[in-house]
Design a protein around this motif. Sequence first.
Motif, PDB file in Angstrom:
ATOM      1  N   THR A  61      29.981  20.128 -14.602  1.00 27.66           N
ATOM      2  CA  THR A  61      31.336  19.890 -14.092  1.00 27.66           C
ATOM      3  C   THR A  61      31.283  19.021 -12.843  1.00 27.66           C
ATOM      4  O   THR A  61      32.076  18.085 -12.685  1.00 27.66           O
ATOM      5  CB  THR A  61      32.031  21.227 -13.790  1.00 27.66           C
ATOM      6  N   LEU A  62      30.357  19.323 -11.945  1.00 27.40           N
ATOM      7  CA  LEU A  62      30.211  18.521 -10.732  1.00 27.40           C
ATOM      8  C   LEU A  62      29.836  17.080 -11.069  1.00 27.40           C
ATOM      9  O   LEU A  62      30.350  16.136 -10.452  1.00 27.40           O
ATOM     10  CB  LEU A  62      29.155  19.142  -9.809  1.00 27.40           C
ATOM     11  N   GLN A  63      28.966  16.898 -12.047  1.00 28.00           N
ATOM     12  CA  GLN A  63      28.572  15.553 -12.460  1.00 28.00           C
ATOM     13  C   GLN A  63      29.763  14.786 -13.028  1.00 28.00           C
ATOM     14  O   GLN A  63      29.910  13.589 -12.780  1.00 28.00           O
ATOM     15  CB  GLN A  63      27.450  15.627 -13.502  1.00 28.00           C
ATOM     16  N   ALA A  64      30.628  15.477 -13.760  1.00 33.11           N
ATOM     17  CA  ALA A  64      31.806  14.829 -14.349  1.00 33.11           C
ATOM     18  C   ALA A  64      32.834  14.459 -13.278  1.00 33.11           C
ATOM     19  O   ALA A  64      33.433  13.378 -13.333  1.00 33.11           O
ATOM     20  CB  ALA A  64      32.434  15.743 -15.389  1.00 33.11           C
ATOM     21  N   TYR A  65      33.055  15.344 -12.304  1.00 30.83           N
ATOM     22  CA  TYR A  65      34.085  15.113 -11.290  1.00 30.83           C
ATOM     23  C   TYR A  65      33.624  14.269 -10.100  1.00 30.83           C
ATOM     24  O   TYR A  65      34.443  13.681  -9.398  1.00 30.83           O
ATOM     25  CB  TYR A  65      34.645  16.446 -10.778  1.00 30.83           C
ATOM     26  N   PHE A  66      32.321  14.246  -9.852  1.00 29.62           N
ATOM     27  CA  PHE A  66      31.797  13.509  -8.696  1.00 29.62           C
ATOM     28  C   PHE A  66      30.664  12.554  -9.096  1.00 29.62           C
ATOM     29  O   PHE A  66      29.557  12.641  -8.575  1.00 29.62           O
ATOM     30  CB  PHE A  66      31.292  14.492  -7.627  1.00 29.62           C
ATOM     31  N   PRO A  67      30.961  11.607 -10.011  1.00 28.60           N
ATOM     32  CA  PRO A  67      29.888  10.723 -10.490  1.00 28.60           C
ATOM     33  C   PRO A  67      29.308   9.822  -9.393  1.00 28.60           C
ATOM     34  O   PRO A  67      28.156   9.406  -9.489  1.00 28.60           O
ATOM     35  CB  PRO A  67      30.567   9.892 -11.584  1.00 28.60           C
ATOM     36  N   ASN A  68      30.086   9.543  -8.361  1.00 23.31           N
ATOM     37  CA  ASN A  68      29.618   8.651  -7.288  1.00 23.31           C
ATOM     38  C   ASN A  68      28.954   9.400  -6.135  1.00 23.31           C
ATOM     39  O   ASN A  68      28.664   8.806  -5.103  1.00 23.31           O
ATOM     40  CB  ASN A  68      30.784   7.807  -6.757  1.00 23.31           C
ATOM     41  N   GLU A  69      28.756  10.705  -6.311  1.00 26.00           N
ATOM     42  CA  GLU A  69      28.096  11.541  -5.312  1.00 26.00           C
ATOM     43  C   GLU A  69      28.692  11.370  -3.909  1.00 26.00           C
ATOM     44  O   GLU A  69      28.020  10.962  -2.965  1.00 26.00           O
ATOM     45  CB  GLU A  69      26.587  11.280  -5.288  1.00 26.00           C
ATOM     46  N   PRO A  70      29.991  11.707  -3.766  1.00 23.92           N
ATOM     47  CA  PRO A  70      30.626  11.554  -2.451  1.00 23.92           C
ATOM     48  C   PRO A  70      29.974  12.439  -1.394  1.00 23.92           C
ATOM     49  O   PRO A  70      29.482  13.521  -1.695  1.00 23.92           O
ATOM     50  CB  PRO A  70      32.071  11.990  -2.710  1.00 23.92           C
ATOM     51  N   PHE A  71      29.967  11.946  -0.183  1.00 24.63           N
ATOM     52  CA  PHE A  71      29.403  12.642   0.981  1.00 24.63           C
ATOM     53  C   PHE A  71      27.904  12.913   0.860  1.00 24.63           C
ATOM     54  O   PHE A  71      27.370  13.786   1.533  1.00 24.63           O
ATOM     55  CB  PHE A  71      30.146  13.957   1.258  1.00 24.63           C
ATOM     56  N   ARG A  72      27.231  12.155   0.017  1.00 22.47           N
ATOM     57  CA  ARG A  72      25.784  12.361  -0.158  1.00 22.47           C
ATOM     58  C   ARG A  72      25.040  12.220   1.166  1.00 22.47           C
ATOM     59  O   ARG A  72      24.162  13.025   1.478  1.00 22.47           O
ATOM     60  CB  ARG A  72      25.218  11.403  -1.206  1.00 22.47           C
ATOM     61  N   ASP A  73      25.381  11.181   1.942  1.00 18.50           N
ATOM     62  CA  ASP A  73      24.682  10.967   3.222  1.00 18.50           C
ATOM     63  C   ASP A  73      24.876  12.151   4.166  1.00 18.50           C
ATOM     64  O   ASP A  73      23.928  12.598   4.810  1.00 18.50           O
ATOM     65  CB  ASP A  73      25.175   9.683   3.892  1.00 18.50           C
ATOM     66  N   LEU A  74      26.089  12.650   4.225  1.00 15.26           N
ATOM     67  CA  LEU A  74      26.375  13.800   5.080  1.00 15.26           C
ATOM     68  C   LEU A  74      25.649  15.044   4.579  1.00 15.26           C
ATOM     69  O   LEU A  74      25.006  15.764   5.348  1.00 15.26           O
ATOM     70  CB  LEU A  74      27.881  14.052   5.128  1.00 15.26           C
ATOM     71  N   LEU A  75      25.735  15.304   3.276  1.00 16.30           N
ATOM     72  CA  LEU A  75      25.082  16.485   2.696  1.00 16.30           C
ATOM     73  C   LEU A  75      23.561  16.398   2.801  1.00 16.30           C
ATOM     74  O   LEU A  75      22.882  17.428   2.876  1.00 16.30           O
ATOM     75  CB  LEU A  75      25.503  16.661   1.237  1.00 16.30           C
ATOM     76  N   SER A  76      23.012  15.187   2.816  1.00 19.67           N
ATOM     77  CA  SER A  76      21.557  15.008   2.924  1.00 19.67           C
ATOM     78  C   SER A  76      21.015  15.494   4.257  1.00 19.67           C
ATOM     79  O   SER A  76      19.815  15.728   4.397  1.00 19.67           O
ATOM     80  CB  SER A  76      21.189  13.536   2.735  1.00 19.67           C
TER      81      SER A  76
END
Length: 159
Positions: free
Chosen positions: A30-45
């Motif tokens: 579900t997460l892959q379907a709704y967030f394909p562009n990986e928003p906030f990846r830099d922050l979450l990293s």
Amino acid sequence: MKKYIPLLILILAIFISSSQSYEQQTIVPTLQAYFPNEPFRDLLSKLHFYYYGMDISVDTRGYYYFLEFLCRKAAHFFTFGAIGIAVYIALPRRKYRFVLAVLAACLLAVIDEFHQYFTSGRTASYQDVLLDTSGAIVLLLIWNGISILVKRRAKKKAH
């Protein structure tokens, strides 16, 4: 009797959830379907958690599994917070009602983790019990704070 219904519903939901394997519960697709562009990846990293003997981060788990971890832990926190409030509401007005509600939420957290221990693909963790109990304490403090403010506002309007 009506005041026990929310508590019973929450306990049933916890029991059903704890009876499911990780594979039955995963929200990664579900997460892959709704967030394909990986928003906030830099922050979450930038976030790292030491949990169950492992470093949990975007680097070690991958973006979607890390996001799922955050969702699962938030679910623990808020569900047991709701359980704490439900117990608090169900108890008679007594001096130690807050403490009893926290202890009841903690006991239910221990029972939940014990139940997970016997569920295929699940693990029991004292860290989840601490998180669950923290959720009960924090949400009960917020609940009581809001209750005090509402009562004060009602008093002011009455005068």
